[in-house]
Design an enzyme around this catalytic site. Structure first.
Site, PDB file in Angstrom:
ATOM      1  N   GLN A 123       0.831  -1.202   0.000  1.00 32.51           N
ATOM      2  CA  GLN A 123       0.000   0.000   0.000  1.00 32.51           C
ATOM      3  C   GLN A 123       0.870   1.258   0.000  1.00 32.51           C
ATOM      4  O   GLN A 123       1.665   1.454   0.928  1.00 32.51           O
ATOM      5  CB  GLN A 123      -0.889  -0.002   1.250  1.00 32.51           C
ATOM      6  N   GLY A 124       0.725   2.085  -1.024  1.00 35.02           N
ATOM      7  CA  GLY A 124       1.496   3.328  -1.109  1.00 35.02           C
ATOM      8  C   GLY A 124       0.615   4.528  -0.830  1.00 35.02           C
ATOM      9  O   GLY A 124       0.194   5.228  -1.751  1.00 35.02           O
ATOM     10  N   SER A 126       0.916   6.618   2.673  1.00 34.48           N
ATOM     11  CA  SER A 126       1.635   7.606   3.485  1.00 34.48           C
ATOM     12  C   SER A 126       2.873   8.133   2.768  1.00 34.48           C
ATOM     13  O   SER A 126       3.509   7.418   1.989  1.00 34.48           O
ATOM     14  CB  SER A 126       2.092   6.979   4.802  1.00 34.48           C
ATOM     15  N   SER A 158       4.753  -1.804   4.050  1.00 34.67           N
ATOM     16  CA  SER A 158       5.155  -3.169   4.394  1.00 34.67           C
ATOM     17  C   SER A 158       5.236  -3.995   3.117  1.00 34.67           C
ATOM     18  O   SER A 158       4.436  -3.802   2.201  1.00 34.67           O
ATOM     19  CB  SER A 158       4.131  -3.828   5.321  1.00 34.67           C
ATOM     20  N   GLU A 240     -11.519  -2.566   7.297  1.00 40.44           N
ATOM     21  CA  GLU A 240     -10.815  -3.252   8.372  1.00 40.44           C
ATOM     22  C   GLU A 240     -11.463  -4.612   8.531  1.00 40.44           C
ATOM     23  O   GLU A 240     -12.657  -4.765   8.374  1.00 40.44           O
ATOM     24  CB  GLU A 240     -10.938  -2.455   9.663  1.00 40.44           C
ATOM     25  N   GLU A 359      -4.733   9.589  18.128  1.00 47.21           N
ATOM     26  CA  GLU A 359      -5.297  10.941  18.054  1.00 47.21           C
ATOM     27  C   GLU A 359      -6.310  11.043  16.909  1.00 47.21           C
ATOM     28  O   GLU A 359      -7.386  11.633  17.068  1.00 47.21           O
ATOM     29  CB  GLU A 359      -4.169  11.973  17.851  1.00 47.21           C
TER      30      GLU A 359
END
Lengths: 376, 341
Positions: A123-124, A126, A158, A240, A359
């Site tokens: 997954q790209g 961030s 990852s 999720e 947060e």
């Protein structure tokens, strides 16, 4: 309300349990690459038995399990201490996004190979300057003959060096915020893609940086519409795994069993303050399990709602508190860094950051559940 | 596996909320709870906790918990909790002679029971005015004081929504059955009430944070405030999950109740206090005034946590049940490490 498993659910659980008894791959190798190969072989075993796509609809080769069955499956995997399949990101994010937003052609090309583990996904999303504020990604996608050229940097990816495909969010226009990103499936095996491992505080390298320098993505690998990538990415993040709450609670419960042993070994099982700290951990673990199952009932047959953030916040702080107690009861032995608990103590610090910081989870609860006014 | 309420259970919750809302809109408080009790008795709410064979409705602990949560949310005085807790204690912990002696009375409007806490050789009774009898709970005992003396010695009550009376308990008769079982069942009802307290304290905080303006914005837009509210939600929902689960467990898998009841009491007591305290903080100076209701929730939370057995008592029991007790280790009750072939 009925907190027992129905006869069908019991049969399902027994089936999974019996299968795991027969097919458990044994202890996992320590070495990172060998461990990954071990998990890849495990995914093939799961796939042959029809368990790789437990949550996938039957029309795409999955099992079409209910939310409760998915929770049971995840719990049984943890109970048996079975490894996670290697292509976990393809199974829980890549596949579902192709099913929800992909063309028929994309479904044919990608889905079966995700399930079999023949093609691994990463997954790209961030970037160094786009973490919690994901919409501000800077990686650019420029129009080119028959597709797009990608330039920029991704981080915290990852399995990037083992992956064939990358779910890539890149800026495709200078349009307004949230309307300027496109969701691409980018081939990782090409010039113009460089993967560099990141060394994390535990000393190991679970994550990578990816550098894109003019990498090519053909038009047929755009998911959904051009410039509509933000909405698709948001949907991806909602995929999720249902029942993760119950399974992660069980994982912690097994470790609490080890911790009880550690406390007794160190002669602290009569120490009132240690006992009460330990009992608080047990209580929190149980409420995560219950919140997880209660969330399934609320989600019904749809996608789990923002309440999933409750379990994510709890799990992160519980795991951190558990590893801190384990550290505190060991005396001088805690100074040695090569123990399992020393590793867990450090690794747990990532729990309140990865998968959306605590947060950000609190923002979600405040804005979407409590309907408090937004700062932005 | 279905962790949600059915239509009938939702209807109970809605109905009792309506009753509590009507009481609130009449501006009634603790001083009129005697009249409110009669109203509840007339509509049958007070018979729920008494088994059918003794003239009550024999409702499940889950249904009773739903009622108690709403009572806690509306900060109704303790008469209902005391009566329900006394009824489940006598029903679960009384022997063959004791149950038929006291339970039929508890199904009538005049047979109100109060809950008491063993203290310094005597007892402190909660909302005992007008009660016919009281059940006095200690950490490992429960005893029935019948009758409650006519002239009661009033004590200053930390919880201003409830009255407190000191009595001699020398004449109380011990319940001779399985005392733990009754205490655990009563504990679930108390925990349900505390969930309601936490729920309302959170609602008040969210309401205030949405309306109160400082520095040109509602304070709920600031994360120092909104994250505090998000943490309240985590605590309230966890406590609610624990109470619903414990109540269901009491009704359907009673052998699992000791652990479930302890988890419910610990989470609900912690949630009620911490959410009420955080809510007071969100209210700022206004929250510290007598007129504003938040201190009533704070007081109820503090006092409620100390009724029946203490949180520390439950934490010790949980430690014993989960691998730190001598008997647990001997009996192999430690969570087994699952064999990997």
């Amino acid at each position: 309300m009925d907190l027992t498993l129905s006869p069908e659910e019991l049969r399902f659980r027994d089936e999974i349990r019996a299968w795991l008894d027969q097919n458990h791959p044994g202890p996992a190798p320590q070495d990172t690459e060998q461990n990954f190969d071990f998990r890849l072989a495990w995914q093939r075993t799961l796939h042959e038995a029809g368990y790789a796509g437990i949550a996938w609809p039957r029309e795409y080769g999955g099992r079409g399990a209910t939310l409760v069955e998915q929770a049971i499956f995840n719990e049984e995997m943890v109970r048996a201490r079975a490894p996670a399949p290697a292509n976990i990101l393809g199974l829980i994010m890549g596949g579902p996004v192709v099913m929800a937003h992909g063309t028929d052609d994309q479904k044919r090309r990608f889905l079966a190979r995700i399930l079999s583990g023949d093609e691994l996904w990463c997954q790209g999303f961030s970037e160094p300057d786009a973490g919690s504020d994901l919409a501000s990604v800077r990686t650019r996608a420029e129009r080119a003959e028959g597709g797009w050229r990608i330039s920029g940097q991704k981080v915290w990816t990852s399995y990037a060096h083992r992956a064939k495909w990358c779910m890539l969010l890149a800026r495709s226009s200078d349009g307004a915020r949230y309307r300027n990103l496109t969701y691409f499936i980018c081939d990782m095996r090409q010039d113009g893609v460089t993967v560099r491992p990141l060394r994390q505080i535990t000393g190991e390298s679970e994550f990578n940086e990816i550098f894109f320098d003019g990498a090519f993505v053909p038009d047929e690998n755009v998911i959904g519409s051009v410039d509509d990538g933000w909405n698709i990415a948001l949907a991806t993040l909602m995929f999720e795994r249902p029942g993760l709450g119950a399974a992660s609670a069980l994982a912690i419960r097994l470790q609490l069993g080890e911790l009880a042993g550690l406390i007794r070994q160190n002669g602290l099982d009569d120490d009132a303050s240690v006992r009460r700290r330990f009992a608080r951990l047990v209580v929190e673990t149980e409420t995560i399990r219950l919140n997880g199952y209660r969330g399934l009932a609320r989600a019904g047959e749809g996608v789990p709602g923002p309440e999933g953030s409750i379990v994510k916040i709890q799990w992160a702080s519980l795991n951190q508190a558990m590893t801190e107690l384990a550290f505190d009861v060991q005396g001088g032995a805690a100074l040695e860094s090569d123990s399992t608990w020393a590793y867990r103590l450090l690794r747990a610090r990532a729990n309140s950051i990865e998968g959306g910081t605590s947060e950000i989870q609190r923002n979600i609860l405040a804005e979407r559940v409590l309907q408090l006014p937004r700062l932005r | 596996m279905r962790f949600d309420l059915n239509d009938e259970q939702r209807a109970i919750k809605d109905a009792i909320r309506e009753v509590c809302d009507a009481r609130a809109s009449r501006g009634e408080g603790a001083e009129t709870d005697g009249a409110f009790w009669s109203e509840l008795a007339k509509s049958g709410w007070t018979q729920m906790a008494v088994p059918q064979e003794f003239g009550g409705q024999g409702s499940g602990l889950l249904e009773l918990s739903l009622v108690l949560e709403e009572m806690g949310r509306a900060l109704v005085g303790g008469a209902y909790l005391g009566h329900a807790a006394a009824a489940v204690l006598i029903a679960a912990s009384g022997d063959e002679q004791q149950r038929p002696r006291w339970l039929p009375g508890l199904a009538t409007a005049d047979g109100r029971a109060a809950l008491g806490q063993a203290h310094n050789g005597g007892a402190l009774l909660v909302d005992a005015s007008g009660a016919a009898l009281a059940v006095i709970a200690g950490p490992e005992t429960a005893a029935v004081l019948d009758p409650v003396p006519g002239a009661l010695n009033e004590a200053a009550s930390l919880d201003v929504t409830r009255t407190l009376h000191r009595v001699e308990s020398a004449g109380a008769e011990r319940l001779r059955g399985d005392v733990d079982r009754g205490l655990d069942r009563a504990e679930v009802l108390l925990a349900a009430e505390l969930v309601g307290v936490a729920q309302r304290a959170m609602e008040l905080a969210v309401e205030h944070a949405s309306n109160r303006q400082q520095f040109g914005r509602p304070i709920g837009a600031y994360q120092a405030v909104s994250h505090r509210c998000a943490d309240m939600l985590v605590q309230v929902e966890s406590a609610r999950s624990a109470v619903l689960s414990a109540a269901w467990t009491a009704d359907h898998e009673p052998e699992q109740l000791p652990f479930a009841a302890s988890v419910a009491k610990v989470t609900a007591a912690s949630a009620a206090w911490q959410v009420a305290a955080a809510s007071l903080q969100v209210h700022g100076g206004m929250g510290f005034t007598w007129e504003y209701p938040i201190h009533r929730y704070l007081r109820r939370a503090a006092a409620g946590a100390r009724l029946l057995r203490s949180v520390d008592h439950h934490l010790d029991r949980i430690a014993d049940q989960n691998g730190l007790g001598a008997e647990a280790v001997a009996a192999g009750a430690v969570q087994p490490a699952y064999a990997v072939p």
